[in-house]
Design a protein around this motif. Structure first.
Motif, PDB file in Angstrom:
ATOM      1  N   UNK A 102      43.637  34.712  42.407  1.00  0.00           N
ATOM      2  CA  UNK A 102      42.652  35.384  41.560  1.00  0.00           C
ATOM      3  C   UNK A 102      43.313  35.960  40.316  1.00  0.00           C
ATOM      4  N   UNK A 103      44.434  36.646  40.511  1.00  0.00           N
ATOM      5  CA  UNK A 103      45.127  37.294  39.393  1.00  0.00           C
ATOM      6  C   UNK A 103      45.759  36.262  38.467  1.00  0.00           C
ATOM      7  N   UNK A 104      46.312  35.185  39.048  1.00  0.00           N
ATOM      8  CA  UNK A 104      46.898  34.141  38.228  1.00  0.00           C
ATOM      9  C   UNK A 104      45.844  33.447  37.380  1.00  0.00           C
ATOM     10  N   UNK A 105      44.695  33.133  37.983  1.00  0.00           N
ATOM     11  CA  UNK A 105      43.619  32.478  37.240  1.00  0.00           C
ATOM     12  C   UNK A 105      43.089  33.381  36.130  1.00  0.00           C
ATOM     13  N   UNK A 106      42.936  34.662  36.466  1.00  0.00           N
ATOM     14  CA  UNK A 106      42.437  35.624  35.465  1.00  0.00           C
ATOM     15  C   UNK A 106      43.393  35.727  34.290  1.00  0.00           C
ATOM     16  N   UNK A 107      44.704  35.619  34.570  1.00  0.00           N
ATOM     17  CA  UNK A 107      45.708  35.735  33.517  1.00  0.00           C
ATOM     18  C   UNK A 107      45.775  34.468  32.667  1.00  0.00           C
ATOM     19  N   UNK A 108      45.791  33.318  33.350  1.00  0.00           N
ATOM     20  CA  UNK A 108      45.955  32.042  32.646  1.00  0.00           C
ATOM     21  C   UNK A 108      44.715  31.689  31.822  1.00  0.00           C
ATOM     22  N   UNK A 109      43.523  31.966  32.375  1.00  0.00           N
ATOM     23  CA  UNK A 109      42.294  31.532  31.717  1.00  0.00           C
ATOM     24  C   UNK A 109      41.495  32.694  31.119  1.00  0.00           C
ATOM     25  N   UNK A 110      42.170  33.801  30.879  1.00  0.00           N
ATOM     26  CA  UNK A 110      41.473  34.997  30.382  1.00  0.00           C
ATOM     27  C   UNK A 110      40.732  34.737  29.073  1.00  0.00           C
ATOM     28  N   UNK A 164      30.325  33.334  46.314  1.00  0.00           N
ATOM     29  CA  UNK A 164      29.274  34.001  47.081  1.00  0.00           C
ATOM     30  C   UNK A 164      29.087  35.436  46.590  1.00  0.00           C
ATOM     31  N   UNK A 165      30.185  36.068  46.225  1.00  0.00           N
ATOM     32  CA  UNK A 165      30.103  37.420  45.652  1.00  0.00           C
ATOM     33  C   UNK A 165      31.075  37.481  44.477  1.00  0.00           C
ATOM     34  N   UNK A 166      32.331  37.867  44.743  1.00  0.00           N
ATOM     35  CA  UNK A 166      33.345  37.875  43.689  1.00  0.00           C
ATOM     36  C   UNK A 166      34.322  36.722  43.920  1.00  0.00           C
ATOM     37  N   UNK A 167      35.083  36.395  42.871  1.00  0.00           N
ATOM     38  CA  UNK A 167      36.090  35.349  42.988  1.00  0.00           C
ATOM     39  C   UNK A 167      37.146  35.743  44.006  1.00  0.00           C
ATOM     40  N   UNK A 168      37.533  37.020  43.996  1.00  0.00           N
ATOM     41  CA  UNK A 168      38.555  37.513  44.935  1.00  0.00           C
ATOM     42  C   UNK A 168      38.098  37.322  46.382  1.00  0.00           C
ATOM     43  N   UNK A 169      36.853  37.734  46.681  1.00  0.00           N
ATOM     44  CA  UNK A 169      36.347  37.619  48.053  1.00  0.00           C
ATOM     45  C   UNK A 169      36.188  36.168  48.465  1.00  0.00           C
ATOM     46  N   UNK A 170      35.776  35.319  47.525  1.00  0.00           N
ATOM     47  CA  UNK A 170      35.632  33.892  47.835  1.00  0.00           C
ATOM     48  C   UNK A 170      36.987  33.276  48.158  1.00  0.00           C
ATOM     49  N   UNK A 171      38.007  33.625  47.371  1.00  0.00           N
ATOM     50  CA  UNK A 171      39.374  33.153  47.643  1.00  0.00           C
ATOM     51  C   UNK A 171      39.816  33.574  49.040  1.00  0.00           C
ATOM     52  N   UNK A 172      39.589  34.848  49.340  1.00  0.00           N
ATOM     53  CA  UNK A 172      40.011  35.397  50.621  1.00  0.00           C
ATOM     54  C   UNK A 172      39.271  34.726  51.777  1.00  0.00           C
ATOM     55  N   UNK A 173      37.962  34.560  51.637  1.00  0.00           N
ATOM     56  CA  UNK A 173      37.152  33.952  52.706  1.00  0.00           C
ATOM     57  C   UNK A 173      37.462  32.475  52.880  1.00  0.00           C
ATOM     58  N   UNK A 174      37.992  31.843  51.833  1.00  0.00           N
ATOM     59  CA  UNK A 174      38.337  30.418  51.907  1.00  0.00           C
ATOM     60  C   UNK A 174      39.739  30.200  52.459  1.00  0.00           C
ATOM     61  N   UNK A 175      40.453  31.295  52.773  1.00  0.00           N
ATOM     62  CA  UNK A 175      41.803  31.188  53.308  1.00  0.00           C
ATOM     63  C   UNK A 175      42.853  30.896  52.267  1.00  0.00           C
ATOM     64  N   UNK A 176      42.496  31.103  50.978  1.00  0.00           N
ATOM     65  CA  UNK A 176      43.453  30.856  49.902  1.00  0.00           C
ATOM     66  C   UNK A 176      44.268  32.119  49.621  1.00  0.00           C
ATOM     67  N   UNK A 177      45.433  31.916  49.033  1.00  0.00           N
ATOM     68  CA  UNK A 177      46.281  33.045  48.665  1.00  0.00           C
ATOM     69  C   UNK A 177      45.537  33.910  47.650  1.00  0.00           C
ATOM     70  N   UNK A 178      45.388  35.194  47.970  1.00  0.00           N
ATOM     71  CA  UNK A 178      44.599  36.083  47.126  1.00  0.00           C
ATOM     72  C   UNK A 178      45.226  36.298  45.749  1.00  0.00           C
ATOM     73  N   UNK A 179      46.523  35.995  45.627  1.00  0.00           N
ATOM     74  CA  UNK A 179      47.179  36.100  44.321  1.00  0.00           C
ATOM     75  C   UNK A 179      46.595  35.126  43.304  1.00  0.00           C
TER      76      UNK A 179
END
Length: 208
Positions: free
Chosen positions: A155-163, A138-153
């Motif tokens: 975002x950082x793991x995905x950014x690192x693994x799939x950079x 809807x906006x950023x990946x971080x905010x979508x994760x947070x709004x979906x009730x997912x662990x906000x970490x």
């Protein structure tokens, strides 16, 4: 006879014949039902010695306890804001028998103050659970994760693994993702972080 049969049935159905075993209320390796537990936050300036002295253990005893546990655990520097618990015997409220200090979320320190004095650090059992989550940007990946009730970490793991495969700065509103990952917990419900990403799918409106 029929009279004896009725008597046997009555005895079998009697509440007195049923044995109910109540499970022990265990925490930190102790049966909480055997103690009066006082749990408090450490205040600035509190020390192991001052806490014990405020609860009926005089300095010579404190010194002896510190000497016994010296090479096993360290309680010299208590962190303000962290929790400690004192276990008092229910049959005697004069002074505590056990001191529990929780400086970290995944471990605690036990100091037995009476009888056989000892100190030990205990690592809590860690439970690893495989979870999955999905969402629409809807906006950023971080905010979508947070709004979906997912662990906000995540975002950082995905950014690192799939950079090297995904340009996360080019994710657009409407893009979708699904991720399968392993998260670690202590005390059943307290998360201590993401262990690994097992798989992830990104569906974009444009090629990313």
């Amino acid at each position: 006879s029929s009279c004896e049969t009725k008597k046997q049935v009555a005895l079998a159905d009697s509440p007195e014949a049923k044995v109910v075993i109540k499970p022990k209320n265990m925490k930190y390796g102790f049966d909480l039902d055997q103690f009066r537990v006082v749990k408090k936050k450490i205040r600035r300036g509190d020390t192991f010695g001052s806490i014990l002295e405020d609860n009926g253990i005089d300095y010579p005893e404190v010194y002896n306890i510190l000497k016994v546990i010296k090479n096993k655990v360290s309680v010299k520097r208590l962190v303000a804001g962290k929790y400690y618990s004192l276990f008092f015997s229910k049959d005697s409220i004069a002074s505590p028998k056990v001191f529990i200090y929780e400086p970290q979320i995944d471990s605690y320190t036990v100091v037995q103050l009476r009888d056989s004095i000892y100190g030990k650090k205990v690592d809590k059992p860690i439970r690893t659970v495989q979870l999955q989550g999905a969402g629409k940007i809807e906006s950023s990946l971080y905010e979508t994760m947070s709004n979906s009730g997912l662990n906000e970490q995540l975002t950082y793991y995905l950014s690192d693994v799939y950079a090297w495969n995904i340009d996360f700065y080019r994710l657009q509103k409407g893009d979708r993702f699904k991720v399968i990952y392993e998260e670690q917990f202590v005390d059943d419900t307290i998360s201590i972080g993401i262990k690994r990403i097992n798989a992830a799918i990104f569906l974009s409106l444009i090629h990313i």
